[in-house]
Design a protein around this motif. Structure first.
Motif, PDB file in Angstrom:
ATOM      1  N   UNK A   7       1.344  -1.336  -0.379  1.00  0.00           N
ATOM      2  CA  UNK A   7       0.142  -0.254  -0.046  1.00  0.00           C
ATOM      3  C   UNK A   7       1.107   1.522  -0.082  1.00  0.00           C
ATOM      4  N   UNK A   9       3.780   1.565  -1.075  1.00  0.00           N
ATOM      5  CA  UNK A   9       4.300   1.702  -2.643  1.00  0.00           C
ATOM      6  C   UNK A   9       3.478   2.623  -3.990  1.00  0.00           C
ATOM      7  N   UNK A  10       2.348   2.718  -3.463  1.00  0.00           N
ATOM      8  CA  UNK A  10       1.260   3.069  -4.719  1.00  0.00           C
ATOM      9  C   UNK A  10       0.901   4.541  -3.272  1.00  0.00           C
ATOM     10  N   UNK A  13       3.717   7.596  -4.025  1.00  0.00           N
ATOM     11  CA  UNK A  13       3.552   7.964  -5.399  1.00  0.00           C
ATOM     12  C   UNK A  13       1.740   9.140  -5.842  1.00  0.00           C
ATOM     13  N   UNK A  14       0.721   8.461  -5.669  1.00  0.00           N
ATOM     14  CA  UNK A  14      -0.187   9.294  -5.216  1.00  0.00           C
ATOM     15  C   UNK A  14       0.171  10.528  -4.817  1.00  0.00           C
ATOM     16  N   UNK A  16       2.324  12.425  -3.822  1.00  0.00           N
ATOM     17  CA  UNK A  16       3.166  13.362  -4.230  1.00  0.00           C
ATOM     18  C   UNK A  16       2.667  13.775  -5.111  1.00  0.00           C
ATOM     19  N   UNK A  17       1.682  12.716  -6.425  1.00  0.00           N
ATOM     20  CA  UNK A  17       0.578  13.938  -6.996  1.00  0.00           C
ATOM     21  C   UNK A  17      -0.242  14.606  -6.392  1.00  0.00           C
ATOM     22  N   UNK A  18      -0.941  14.679  -4.991  1.00  0.00           N
ATOM     23  CA  UNK A  18      -1.964  15.055  -4.440  1.00  0.00           C
ATOM     24  C   UNK A  18      -1.331  16.289  -4.405  1.00  0.00           C
ATOM     25  N   UNK A  21      -0.372  18.942  -7.137  1.00  0.00           N
ATOM     26  CA  UNK A  21      -1.888  19.360  -7.558  1.00  0.00           C
ATOM     27  C   UNK A  21      -2.115  20.193  -6.572  1.00  0.00           C
ATOM     28  N   UNK A  22      -2.174  20.343  -5.604  1.00  0.00           N
ATOM     29  CA  UNK A  22      -2.848  21.115  -4.219  1.00  0.00           C
ATOM     30  C   UNK A  22      -1.643  22.617  -4.446  1.00  0.00           C
ATOM     31  N   UNK A  24      -0.169  23.540  -6.867  1.00  0.00           N
ATOM     32  CA  UNK A  24      -0.605  24.479  -8.092  1.00  0.00           C
ATOM     33  C   UNK A  24      -2.016  25.278  -8.087  1.00  0.00           C
ATOM     34  N   UNK A  25      -2.886  24.028  -6.779  1.00  0.00           N
ATOM     35  CA  UNK A  25      -3.971  24.862  -7.007  1.00  0.00           C
ATOM     36  C   UNK A  25      -4.357  26.050  -5.872  1.00  0.00           C
ATOM     37  N   UNK A  27      -3.220  29.212  -5.571  1.00  0.00           N
ATOM     38  CA  UNK A  27      -3.261  30.636  -6.245  1.00  0.00           C
ATOM     39  C   UNK A  27      -4.734  30.645  -6.203  1.00  0.00           C
ATOM     40  N   UNK A  28      -5.340  30.293  -6.710  1.00  0.00           N
ATOM     41  CA  UNK A  28      -6.653  30.033  -6.837  1.00  0.00           C
ATOM     42  C   UNK A  28      -7.062  30.805  -5.454  1.00  0.00           C
TER      43      UNK A  28
ATOM     44  N   UNK B  26      -3.507  -3.117  -4.560  1.00  0.00           N
ATOM     45  CA  UNK B  26      -2.561  -2.170  -4.662  1.00  0.00           C
ATOM     46  C   UNK B  26      -1.613  -2.467  -6.264  1.00  0.00           C
ATOM     47  N   UNK B  33      -1.842   3.338 -11.889  1.00  0.00           N
ATOM     48  CA  UNK B  33      -1.953   5.145 -11.408  1.00  0.00           C
ATOM     49  C   UNK B  33      -0.610   5.059 -12.716  1.00  0.00           C
ATOM     50  N   UNK B 163      -1.734  13.395 -11.794  1.00  0.00           N
ATOM     51  CA  UNK B 163      -1.772  13.900 -10.847  1.00  0.00           C
ATOM     52  C   UNK B 163      -0.456  13.656 -10.589  1.00  0.00           C
ATOM     53  N   UNK B 164       0.001  12.469 -11.077  1.00  0.00           N
ATOM     54  CA  UNK B 164       1.534  12.383 -11.025  1.00  0.00           C
ATOM     55  C   UNK B 164       2.783  12.465 -11.986  1.00  0.00           C
ATOM     56  N   UNK B 278      -3.978  31.032 -12.322  1.00  0.00           N
ATOM     57  CA  UNK B 278      -5.272  30.554 -11.319  1.00  0.00           C
ATOM     58  C   UNK B 278      -5.796  29.615 -12.582  1.00  0.00           C
ATOM     59  N   UNK B 281      -4.234  26.022 -12.202  1.00  0.00           N
ATOM     60  CA  UNK B 281      -4.197  25.849 -10.126  1.00  0.00           C
ATOM     61  C   UNK B 281      -6.080  25.057 -10.408  1.00  0.00           C
ATOM     62  N   UNK B 288      -7.651  16.174  -8.250  1.00  0.00           N
ATOM     63  CA  UNK B 288      -7.993  15.546  -7.688  1.00  0.00           C
ATOM     64  C   UNK B 288      -9.580  15.549  -7.089  1.00  0.00           C
TER      65      UNK B 288
END
Lengths: 56, 440
Positions: A7, A9-10, A13-14, A16-18, A21-22, A24-25, A27-28, B26, B33, B163-164, B278, B281, B288
């Motif tokens: 768990x 291992x997956x 990376x997920x 990290x991706x989230x 994105x957060x 990046x988001x 400034x919104x 997993x 993924x 996202x990755x 923005x 973003x 997400x």
């Protein structure tokens, strides 16, 4: 232990991706509108507030 | 001693007694993924355009071919996937998907656009289709008590792939870029290596349950009006009205979601006058919700039933789309973000709930193959959704409607598409017993 590692291992990376994105988001919710971007003629009936005017 | 090829057969992957079924999600997520990287292909648009000395529309064609091949390969190879089992399929998916990335890297080195279209589009696209359907039927069999949640986890992985994939590619290109090189070729090669690790991990970990296995303490419920206890073969299933009603359900749900997702950044900038950063973003935030909605909504469907949850997607989705013009008129950014985020969560939920809906109607016997054929709805939606929206938006702008307001018409179009989906969903009835097979 095998279950936990699988768990992780997956999830790593997920996660990290989230996070990316957060970031990046963000400034919104923190920035003010940089500039008006929509060209609008005089407000049409029913508009509660006029939309911003974009330089042509 | 068994040969390496025999270790790939379905029989060789049957789980031993005492195997923990929570090891299977997993494995499925690991594959999904990776192949979900396709959603993040746009970060390569500019670098590949520069590296190949071509224009951006030709580079984007690689992405479109890949999505088309996803649908076609899932439809054509579905029966082979059911016969071969998840491990062999995941390995085939790895070979094609990572092979496609390697060929794309070579295409950059040789500055060959046709090689990129072949590598990323055709070869990689086949890997996408195989990988997408590979764990579905296995998860449904491992989690007969929670099929929505189980398939939702895997398909959430696909949403997470974007996202990755995007930030990973950006970081790699930043690292490899040098005078006269965008670093795209090297990045594709490294991504092939990274994704190989995760996909092979998934293939090694995955197991199928023994035919007589069921969760401890779980007693199969008697077949109900909504859930069949029988099985329908894929060749029969796709000739039933239920299959085509679900095809419309998926197609409309996806088309409506793409309405926001495809133009998210532009929409946010045009409607609220925010900066490009923005706008980007906002796209990230929607991604997400797209990922989270896949798991959340499909898990909810285990309690509400599939038909009810799709009715929620369509009714609530249409209501939220109808609110968006008001959000624009009042310049209420928070309302706009909240509504679109919820819409996109249901777009993701629609993808993730469909395998469980198929299982309810057609049984788990060949649900992966049936799912593969249904995915053609996605390919069609990926073409008609943006096409409809772009043409309506352009025509409204050309008649003098300001950009900020021109989107409003497209929102009402989305409401209509969701209405069609709702009707199709309400028409779904149990499959006639004459289609059931006697001994799967």
């Amino acid at each position: 232990m095998k279950l936990l590692l699988s768990w992780l291992l997956v999830a790593l990376p997920l996660g990290w991706g989230v996070t990316q994105s957060v970031k990046k988001a963000t400034p919104l919710f923190t920035s003010q509108p940089a500039q008006a971007a929509a060209a609008t003629p005089p407000p049409s009936p029913g508009l509660v507030a006029p939309t911003p005017v974009k330089p042509q | 001693m068994s040969s390496p090829s025999s270790a790939l057969t379905r029989e060789a992957t049957v789980a031993p007694s005492g195997f923990n079924r929570w090891l299977v999600p997993p494995a499925a997520i690991a594959v999904h993924m990776c192949i979900g990287q396709v959603y993040g292909f746009s970060v390569f648009n500019k670098p590949l355009t520069l590296a190949l000395g071509t224009d951006i529309t030709k580079v984007q064609f690689a992405y479109q071919i890949a999505l088309m091949m996803l649908g076609l390969s899932a439809a054509f190879f579905g029966k082979w996937v059911e016969r071969s089992g998840p491990r062999k399929t995941m390995l085939a998916s790895w070979l094609f998907f990572c092979g496609g990335l390697i060929i794309s890297s070579l295409a950059v080195r040789l500055q060959s656009l046709p090689l990129l279209l072949f590598g990323y589009g055709i070869v990689g696209g086949i890997g996408l289709g195989l990988g997408y359907i590979s764990p579905v039927s296995t998860l449904v069999k491992w989690f007969p008590d929670r099929p929505g949640m189980a398939t939702g986890m895997a398909i959430m992985g696909f949403g997470g792939g974007a996202l990755i994939g995007s930030p990973l590619a950006q970081e790699l290109m930043k690292h490899f870029a040098k005078e006269g090189s965008t670093g795209a070729g090297e990045s594709l090669l490294v991504m092939a290596a990274v994704y190989s690790f995760f996909m092979l991990f998934g293939a090694a970990l995955v197991r199928v349950p023994a035919p007589d296995w069921h969760p401890e303490g779980w007693v199969p419920k008697a077949a109900t009006q909504a859930i069949t206890g029988a099985s329908v073969a894929v060749d029969t299933a796709w000739k039933t009205p239920q299959f085509w009603l679900l095809w419309i359900v998926l197609c409309m749900n996806v088309s409506a979601g793409i309405g926001v997702l495809g133009r998210a950044a532009d929409m946010c900038q045009d409607m609220f006058g925010v900066s490009a950063a923005i706008g980007a973003g906002f796209t990230g935030l929607l991604s997400i919700f797209n990922m989270g909605g896949r798991f959340a909504w499909s898990s909810v469907s285990d309690f509400t039933g599939r038909k009810a949850v799709y009715s929620i997607y369509f009714i609530l989705g249409a209501a939220l789309y109808a609110v968006l013009p008001y959000a624009q008129q009042t310049q209420n950014k928070t309302l706009f973000v909240a509504c679109t985020a919820l819409i996109i969560s249901m777009y993701g939920g629609g993808f993730a709930t469909i395998p469980a809906y198929l299982r309810d109607l057609f049984g788990s016997y060949q649900v992966g193959a049936i799912h593969g054929r249904l995915i053609t709805a996605w390919s069609v939606a990926a073409v008609i959704g943006p096409g409809l929206i772009n043409s309506l938006f352009t025509s409204r702008v050309s008649t003098g409607i300001p950009k900020a307001e021109a989107y409003n018409g497209t929102f009402y179009l989305m409401c209509a598409l969701l209405g069609i989906g709702l009707v199709a969903n309400l028409l779904v009835r149990p499959v006639s017993e004459r289609h059931h097979i006697k001994q799967p």
